[in-house]
Structure formats: structure tokens, C-alpha cells
Scaffold this active site. Structure first.
Site, PDB file in Angstrom:
ATOM      1  N   PRO A   9       0.798  -1.222   0.000  1.00  0.00           N
ATOM      2  CA  PRO A   9       0.000   0.000   0.000  1.00  0.00           C
ATOM      3  C   PRO A   9       0.832   1.274   0.000  1.00  0.00           C
ATOM      4  CG  PRO A   9      -0.122  -1.076   2.141  1.00  0.00           C
ATOM      5  CD  PRO A   9       0.585  -2.014   1.212  1.00  0.00           C
ATOM      6  N   ASN A  10       0.335   2.225  -0.746  1.00  0.00           N
ATOM      7  CA  ASN A  10       0.869   3.590  -0.865  1.00  0.00           C
ATOM      8  C   ASN A  10       2.160   3.691  -1.656  1.00  0.00           C
ATOM      9  OD1 ASN A  10      -1.243   4.900   0.644  1.00  0.00           O
ATOM     10  ND2 ASN A  10      -0.359   3.918   2.448  1.00  0.00           N
ATOM     11  N   TYR A  22      10.971   9.001   1.760  1.00  0.00           N
ATOM     12  CA  TYR A  22      11.017   8.033   0.659  1.00  0.00           C
ATOM     13  C   TYR A  22      11.729   8.544  -0.589  1.00  0.00           C
ATOM     14  CZ  TYR A  22       7.602   5.849   3.689  1.00  0.00           C
ATOM     15  OH  TYR A  22       6.978   5.298   4.776  1.00  0.00           O
ATOM     16  N   ASN A  73       7.862  -5.506  -0.902  1.00  0.00           N
ATOM     17  CA  ASN A  73       7.778  -4.393   0.045  1.00  0.00           C
ATOM     18  C   ASN A  73       6.324  -4.362   0.477  1.00  0.00           C
ATOM     19  OD1 ASN A  73       7.568  -2.007   1.461  1.00  0.00           O
ATOM     20  ND2 ASN A  73       8.915  -0.864   0.092  1.00  0.00           N
ATOM     21  N   ARG A 106      12.378   4.269  12.963  1.00  0.00           N
ATOM     22  CA  ARG A 106      11.159   5.061  12.820  1.00  0.00           C
ATOM     23  C   ARG A 106      10.237   4.856  14.017  1.00  0.00           C
ATOM     24  NH1 ARG A 106       8.768   4.938   7.124  1.00  0.00           N
ATOM     25  NH2 ARG A 106       7.566   6.612   8.087  1.00  0.00           N
TER      26      ARG A 106
END
Length: 158
Positions: A9-10, A22, A73, A106
Site C-alpha cells: 500500500p501507498n 522516501y 515491500n 522510525r
């Protein structure tokens, strides 16, 4: 030999979303670079992206008997999806997990990784170059499997 690259997703928003994390590269550019490397090495490559967990599971399952390696991913599903983990384990195809950012540096919720234990390796924090590293790693895995199969065949013929 065939590698299937599965994007979660995304990732279709790369180059637009959170460039400070990113970077500016778009998914199509990453895929173009990967295709070039695959072509140079005589490997077929297929790309798939979905924002839907079930579609990712379906694609992983479709790889069974069709692909020699998976580069994935899983994006946010990395931290939550037992279904994706189970699909990777079920197909038993060498799988390399890629994350553009270093998920270990993160937010706390990103510290949980459901799929890493069923992957051959994880590449994190190298930006889009991580996909190139995954390709090199997958070529190595595929060569090792091929060599083992050839040695086994030679032993059976002896």
C-alpha cells in the site's frame, strides 16, 4: 528464472508522498531500473502493486509454481499482516523483503515486523537502491539453488 516484485500500500504514491522519507523517485522508475538489471541477467521479472491486503496474498499464492523468487515491500502491512506472512511461508519461494526507509529507526509501531521471519533476507534503509540490492541478493540465492540442484542431479547419475 522469474522474479516477482510485489509492492504494498501507498507505494504507488512514491515520488509524491513524504519525499523527506522516501525520496523523489517514482515506483515506475524503480521498476524500470529493476527490469533493466533483470534483462541484463537473463531473468524474467514481473511487477505487481496493490493497496489491498487480500490482493497481495493472492499474488503471493499465484507465484507458487510460477516464480523462482519474490521481492516484496509489504509497506504498512509488514507490521500487521499475518495473512501475508502465512502466504510467504506457504509458497516456500525465496523471498527478500525491502523497505525504502530504515523501519528500525522510525516510529515504535514500525518495530514489529510480521514477515521478516519467513523471508530469506531483509533490506532496509537504502532508499530505492534497496531494490537493486534485493535483485543482487536474489540472483545469489537463485544461483545457489541451481548449483545445489545440479550437484544433486550429478550425484544421482553417479
Amino acid at each position: 528464472m522469474k522474479i516477482v516484485v510485489i509492492q504494498g500500500p501507498n507505494l504507488n504514491m512514491l515520488g509524491v508522498r513524504e519525499q523527506q522519507i522516501y525520496g523523489p523517485m517514482k515506483l515506475e522508475q524503480i521498476h524500470a531500473q529493476m527490469k533493466e538489471v533483470a534483462t541484463q541477467n537473463g531473468v524474467e521479472i514481473e511487477f505487481f502493486q496493490s493497496n489491498l491486503e487480500g490482493e497481495l496474498v493472492d499474488k503471493i499464492q499465484e507465484c507458487y509454481g510460477e516464480a523462482h523468487g519474490i521481492i516484496i515491500n509489504a509497506a504498512a502491512y509488514t507490521h500487521t499482516s499475518i495473512a501475508i506472512r502465512d502466504a510467504i511461508a506457504a509458497v516456500n519461494i525465496p523471498t527478500i523483503e525491502v523497505h525504502i526507509s530504515n523501519i528500525h529507526r522510525r516510529e515504535e509501531f514500525r518495530q514489529t515486523n510480521m514477515i521478516a521471519p519467513v523471508c530469506a533476507s531483509s533490506i532496509v534503509g537504502f532508499g530505492p537502491f534497496g531494490y537493486h540490492l534485493a535483485m543482487m541478493g536474489m540472483f545469489q540465492i537463485m544461483n545457489e539453488i541451481k548449483a545445489a540442484q545440479e550437484a544433486q542431479q550429478a550425484a544421482q547419475q553417479a
